[in-house]
Design an enzyme around this catalytic site. Sequence first.
Site, PDB file in Angstrom:
ATOM      1  N   GLN A  44      -7.789  -5.969  -2.097  1.00  0.00           N
ATOM      2  CA  GLN A  44      -7.039  -6.836  -3.014  1.00  0.00           C
ATOM      3  C   GLN A  44      -5.616  -7.024  -2.471  1.00  0.00           C
ATOM      4  O   GLN A  44      -5.122  -6.231  -1.678  1.00  0.00           O
ATOM      5  CB  GLN A  44      -7.076  -6.188  -4.414  1.00  0.00           C
ATOM      6  CG  GLN A  44      -6.314  -6.901  -5.496  1.00  0.00           C
ATOM      7  CD  GLN A  44      -4.891  -6.403  -5.622  1.00  0.00           C
ATOM      8  OE1 GLN A  44      -4.576  -5.303  -5.217  1.00  0.00           O
ATOM      9  NE2 GLN A  44      -4.028  -7.248  -6.165  1.00  0.00           N
ATOM     10  N   SER A  69      -2.501  -6.511  -3.050  1.00  0.00           N
ATOM     11  CA  SER A  69      -1.386  -5.559  -2.948  1.00  0.00           C
ATOM     12  C   SER A  69      -1.653  -4.405  -1.981  1.00  0.00           C
ATOM     13  O   SER A  69      -0.762  -3.598  -1.738  1.00  0.00           O
ATOM     14  CB  SER A  69      -1.091  -4.963  -4.333  1.00  0.00           C
ATOM     15  OG  SER A  69      -2.126  -4.074  -4.722  1.00  0.00           O
ATOM     16  N   LYS A  70      -2.870  -4.306  -1.437  1.00  0.00           N
ATOM     17  CA  LYS A  70      -3.248  -3.108  -0.702  1.00  0.00           C
ATOM     18  C   LYS A  70      -2.727  -3.118   0.741  1.00  0.00           C
ATOM     19  O   LYS A  70      -2.183  -4.106   1.209  1.00  0.00           O
ATOM     20  CB  LYS A  70      -4.770  -2.936  -0.740  1.00  0.00           C
ATOM     21  CG  LYS A  70      -5.320  -2.871  -2.155  1.00  0.00           C
ATOM     22  CD  LYS A  70      -4.634  -1.805  -2.988  1.00  0.00           C
ATOM     23  CE  LYS A  70      -5.230  -1.556  -4.353  1.00  0.00           C
ATOM     24  NZ  LYS A  70      -5.414  -2.699  -5.214  1.00  0.00           N
ATOM     25  N   HIS A  71      -2.920  -1.975   1.444  1.00  0.00           N
ATOM     26  CA  HIS A  71      -2.360  -1.848   2.798  1.00  0.00           C
ATOM     27  C   HIS A  71      -2.835  -2.979   3.708  1.00  0.00           C
ATOM     28  O   HIS A  71      -2.077  -3.471   4.549  1.00  0.00           O
ATOM     29  CB  HIS A  71      -2.749  -0.503   3.420  1.00  0.00           C
ATOM     30  CG  HIS A  71      -2.113   0.688   2.752  1.00  0.00           C
ATOM     31  ND1 HIS A  71      -2.535   1.164   1.533  1.00  0.00           N
ATOM     32  CD2 HIS A  71      -1.091   1.494   3.137  1.00  0.00           C
ATOM     33  CE1 HIS A  71      -1.789   2.229   1.197  1.00  0.00           C
ATOM     34  NE2 HIS A  71      -0.913   2.443   2.151  1.00  0.00           N
TER      35      HIS A  71
END
Length: 374
Positions: free
Chosen positions: A176, A178-180
């Site tokens: 998603q 916002s992830k790394h």
Amino acid sequence: MQQCFGEEELANLREVIASQELWGGPSATFGTRLEETFAARLGRRYCHGVSAGTAANECALFGLGLQPGDEVICPAAAPIFVALPIVSIGCVPVFADVDPRTMVISPEGLEKAVTPRAKAVMIVHLYGQPAPMDELLSVARRHGLLVHEDCAQAYDVYWRGRRAGTFGDTAAFSLQQSKHITSGEGGLVLTDDAEVYQRAVTFSNSGLAWYRFGLTRPGNEPLDGLRCRGHFSFGHNYRLSELQAAVALAQLGKIEVFNRRRRELAAAIEDELRDVPGVDLAYVPDGGEPNYWNYPVRVPVGMGNYGELQYPEVVFQQMQRERRTSLGVPLPDYVQYVPGICPQAEAGARRMRGIITTGVQTAGRSVTPSFGGR
Ligand SMILES: Cc1ncc(COP(=O)(O)O)c(C=O)c1O
């Protein structure tokens, strides 16, 4: 300024468009490359790409062979995407208490939550902090629990030199925004077990995975002259599209750059907050190597806002009133979703704030650390 998406993603996307095959079916070449690259990176036998981290959690739990009514222990402090997959396969979430310094499930919390009907535990490496895996695994083994790791917020996080996502029977990652690394939406399921993998793949593909395993299609004998498509079992369509896989593969190639930027921002946050009275910087246990998704800082009571305790959510309050899950599975008397069941989580929530360490520029987001959630 480092941007999140660039030429690498565009080049892969052009290839997908040129192929005229955008879905995640048998000809999904970027899907396969992503799965193989990610599995190799973690040293796991199987990786399966799906439409979201939530779906990855659900496929992993289903893949483990859990049955309706089985209890699955999970931390009280975590996004609801941890407990909802338990509910959606008819299992009963049992919330375990956490270490209030990290909000990560504690070995003591796990031990207390075990009952004879407990079959599995979901361990969440919250905020990119490693859970204390040796101690947790030893409790899980003593009670015969299957172990699933939720690594949605935890890429390249280590516990005593071993990467998060390599300890459990299964692990799940999120892609998603916002992830790394991200493809906007998406998820990855990992396991070393062929049967778990096959069940997870089939579940994520509406029960239809014969083309992937060389299986004989069931149910294709005409029924009184009527044919069907030969789905093996119940399942959802949780497929990852080629567009998503193409972006995720390019992102994986850049993960070290993103990690470096996140580390710089975490260091900047620590420099700013180190001497502020009443503020505690992130607690890192011996042997832990975090790779922060959000930076967990503890502030004076009244300024904290960890708003992701799971059991106060509406779905659990409804289950509490009706004494059954949304799939109708009755709740045993000892399963309660009321204040006081996880006192450490409740105390920790009053002090914990996550500071966003998104390493790169994405639409509408700055590179400056800021308070907030997802
Ligand atoms: C710990 C955790 N688990 C699961 C998820 C679900 O991932 P997704 O948003 O890709 O469904 C998230 C997403 O924010 C998460 O933070």
